[in-house]
Design a protein around this motif. Sequence first.
Motif, PDB file in Angstrom:
ATOM      1  N   LEU A 320       0.855  -1.184   0.000  1.00 17.79           N
ATOM      2  CA  LEU A 320       0.000   0.000   0.000  1.00 17.79           C
ATOM      3  C   LEU A 320       0.890   1.232   0.000  1.00 17.79           C
ATOM      4  N   HIS A 321       0.599   2.196  -0.861  1.00 13.63           N
ATOM      5  CA  HIS A 321       1.350   3.447  -0.919  1.00 13.63           C
ATOM      6  C   HIS A 321       0.417   4.598  -0.567  1.00 13.63           C
ATOM      7  N   GLN A 335       4.989   3.227   2.734  1.00 16.61           N
ATOM      8  CA  GLN A 335       4.751   1.952   2.062  1.00 16.61           C
ATOM      9  C   GLN A 335       4.449   0.926   3.144  1.00 16.61           C
ATOM     10  N   ILE A 336       3.239   0.357   3.092  1.00 21.51           N
ATOM     11  CA  ILE A 336       2.775  -0.549   4.140  1.00 21.51           C
ATOM     12  C   ILE A 336       2.685  -1.945   3.541  1.00 21.51           C
ATOM     13  N   ARG A 337       3.385  -2.899   4.150  1.00 22.49           N
ATOM     14  CA  ARG A 337       3.428  -4.251   3.592  1.00 22.49           C
ATOM     15  C   ARG A 337       3.784  -5.258   4.676  1.00 22.49           C
ATOM     16  N   THR A 338       3.615  -6.545   4.356  1.00 25.73           N
ATOM     17  CA  THR A 338       4.029  -7.609   5.273  1.00 25.73           C
ATOM     18  C   THR A 338       5.497  -7.958   5.032  1.00 25.73           C
ATOM     19  N   GLU A 339       6.028  -8.808   5.918  1.00 27.09           N
ATOM     20  CA  GLU A 339       7.417  -9.254   5.748  1.00 27.09           C
ATOM     21  C   GLU A 339       7.584  -9.981   4.415  1.00 27.09           C
ATOM     22  N   ALA A 340       6.606 -10.849   4.070  1.00 22.70           N
ATOM     23  CA  ALA A 340       6.699 -11.594   2.813  1.00 22.70           C
ATOM     24  C   ALA A 340       6.647 -10.656   1.619  1.00 22.70           C
ATOM     25  N   MET A 341       5.773  -9.667   1.671  1.00 24.70           N
ATOM     26  CA  MET A 341       5.706  -8.682   0.595  1.00 24.70           C
ATOM     27  C   MET A 341       7.017  -7.905   0.476  1.00 24.70           C
ATOM     28  N   ASP A 342       7.613  -7.600   1.616  1.00 23.85           N
ATOM     29  CA  ASP A 342       8.861  -6.837   1.599  1.00 23.85           C
ATOM     30  C   ASP A 342       9.975  -7.638   0.949  1.00 23.85           C
TER      31      ASP A 342
END
Length: 735
Positions: A320-321, A335-342
Amino acid sequence: MPSAEASPPRHQRFLRQYELIDRVKSYDPQADEALLDRAYVYAMRMHGGQLRASGDPYFAHPIEVAGILTDYRLDTAAIVTALLHDVIEDTVATRADIAGKFGEEVAELVEGVTKLSRLEMGGEHARQAENLRRFILAISKDVRVLMVKLADRLHNMRTLHHIAKPEKRERIARETLDIYAPLARSIGVHRICQELEELSFKHLNPTARDAILRRLETIRTEQGAAVATASGEVTARLEAAGIAARVHGRQKSAYSIWRKLQRKSVAFSQLSDIYGFRVIVDEEDDCYRALGVIHKAWPCVPERFKDYISTPKRNNYRSLHTTVVGPRGLRIELQIRTEAMDRVAEEGVAAHWRYKGQTYGFDAQAAGADGGRDPLINLRQLVQLMEHGGDAEEMVEHAKLEMYLDQVFVFTPKGQLISLPQGAMPLDFAYAVHTDVGDTAVGVKINGELRPLRTPLVNGDVVEVVRGHKPSAPPNWRSLTVTGRARSAIRRHLRMTEREEFMRLGRAAVDQVFARAGRDRAGVSLRPALDRFAQPTEEELYEQVGRGRVAGADVLESVFPGLKPSELTAASARTRIEDGRSARLYVRGGGLTPGVSLHFADCCSPVPGDRIVGILQPSGEGLAVHTIDCPRLADYEDQDDVWRDLHWTPQAEDNTVSRARLMATIRNAPGVLGQVCTLIGEAHGNIVNMHMHHRQSDFFDVDLDIDVAGARHLTNIAAALRACPSVETVDRTKG
């Protein structure tokens, strides 16, 4: 072969055998340690006394390449390939030797990387196209070939400063920026992409880079405390809402800021996302909860929110931006994300590629909720750029366009999601659905309403293609597309009709070059040029000149090998594009005939590199050349019969000079105008006229008429000016 540790020279520090093996086994305990040992020693022995430009032993390079790939947890075969990737190219080793000692899988990978390195000789555009073609074909077999090549280029760029010749450094840096960085971005390997861009920028435009770094240092001094405070407040707000998160700030790279200054007509101070924060949470639901907390705490900047979780990018990037006016009035991007997304954001294709049985490939099951789509699909689609031939210039440019641009998401009437590059139009959509749909398209409905084919698509559009009974591709359709897939299909229809025009353009270019050198082409045999460029007839030679694959000056030199340097210089000098005959040498398409004159519209002042179209004028006034975004084109919206598809020839930016105007708002202070002129000169622009107006006590406006090689050259000049602290705004003025 001995497996004992080899002894590198004491003055050089690089990964030793045990260090490399420890890295691999840290993420792959089952790694074949003996195979890694043999490859390490074999690489050192085969490269022997070879030295790099830095004076370091050559074998340090493949060892460092292997080390880079351990950061992406690649398998043993890929690490061994990295160690051996240059032995076939640079030593007496053969493919059979590699297969015998390390197995067929490693031999195929090493051979694939080797083929990418053996570029055919030819013009710059042809060489880039061949490079890209080999990449795509090799990638279609095994992604590890690309990963090894990207790591190879990354280490070469890290040591590029040791190469003595500036023109060679510039060529390598330009190739890196045009081909390798976009490829890394396309498969989501963000860290490699960003470092390649930064290193290329350092060599291609050090003045602009230094100016941006100075501005960033000033901002860091002024706002550093505010940024630290903002990070703490974001963390506190999330903790209070019961959301576990890691929050860390980051500063944009110099090259990413340079790209924004190129794309947007804004001053440095107006960029809203020089500072950003990455918010890492545990679960996907937490991403949206965190977004709600942040938007409740601070006002969101309109039109700055993007949801790449529900609609991932083609390289599987998910996040998410949003941009908010945060603590102390500081505009920050989050930038909002999970560990896997990162992990996918940083490692891209390497995050979900692994062995499935005996095959190394994309593992959608392992990707889980954060995966979904094989990120190589979009690269494999570029093969269609080569299926129908065409010139290398178009192939490289359209491939880069697809790799660089962000996406727009649209839907078929049945709800199927189609992702396209930003700026795509209905014909791009039609060809993305199926080639037959594009070939028979005659119109389009967008959200249920009939719309022109030149309408840009936006996120959420529902697009319905109106089809005819038989394939039809008018010449002007190529200006109504941006994707390589659509343009290659249209080119298939037009290629045969273009050949005669290319021959005519090439003949005129050769005539002009001969005339500049004081030579008469009449009665002169072109046989030496035919032999040199392996062309069977003069017509074939003229076609190659018209397509930009052979330079007119090279034809002249082949026919008259004893020409003086001054005569050759005169023959290859840049000419100003003017109306009439000289314009026709550098503009092609539109079904031009000898009786149709060209003139450039005063309303938009096109220069080489601008996307252009022709409008047939009434009463025999010829063809007016407009930029594709010219407001006057709205007057011809419903007159399809007057539109002509036009393109610049490859020689336009190489052989010509055009005049363009920039309007800059500058601080009213001593020496500022001199700074502006110096920046333009350093960017190889030539100021031919200057007019100051709206002068106030603090700012004034100045119109700058500049001789430039084309639109790209003008864009670089404008970006260099925007990086100057004394320049508030810079815009191109047309008309």
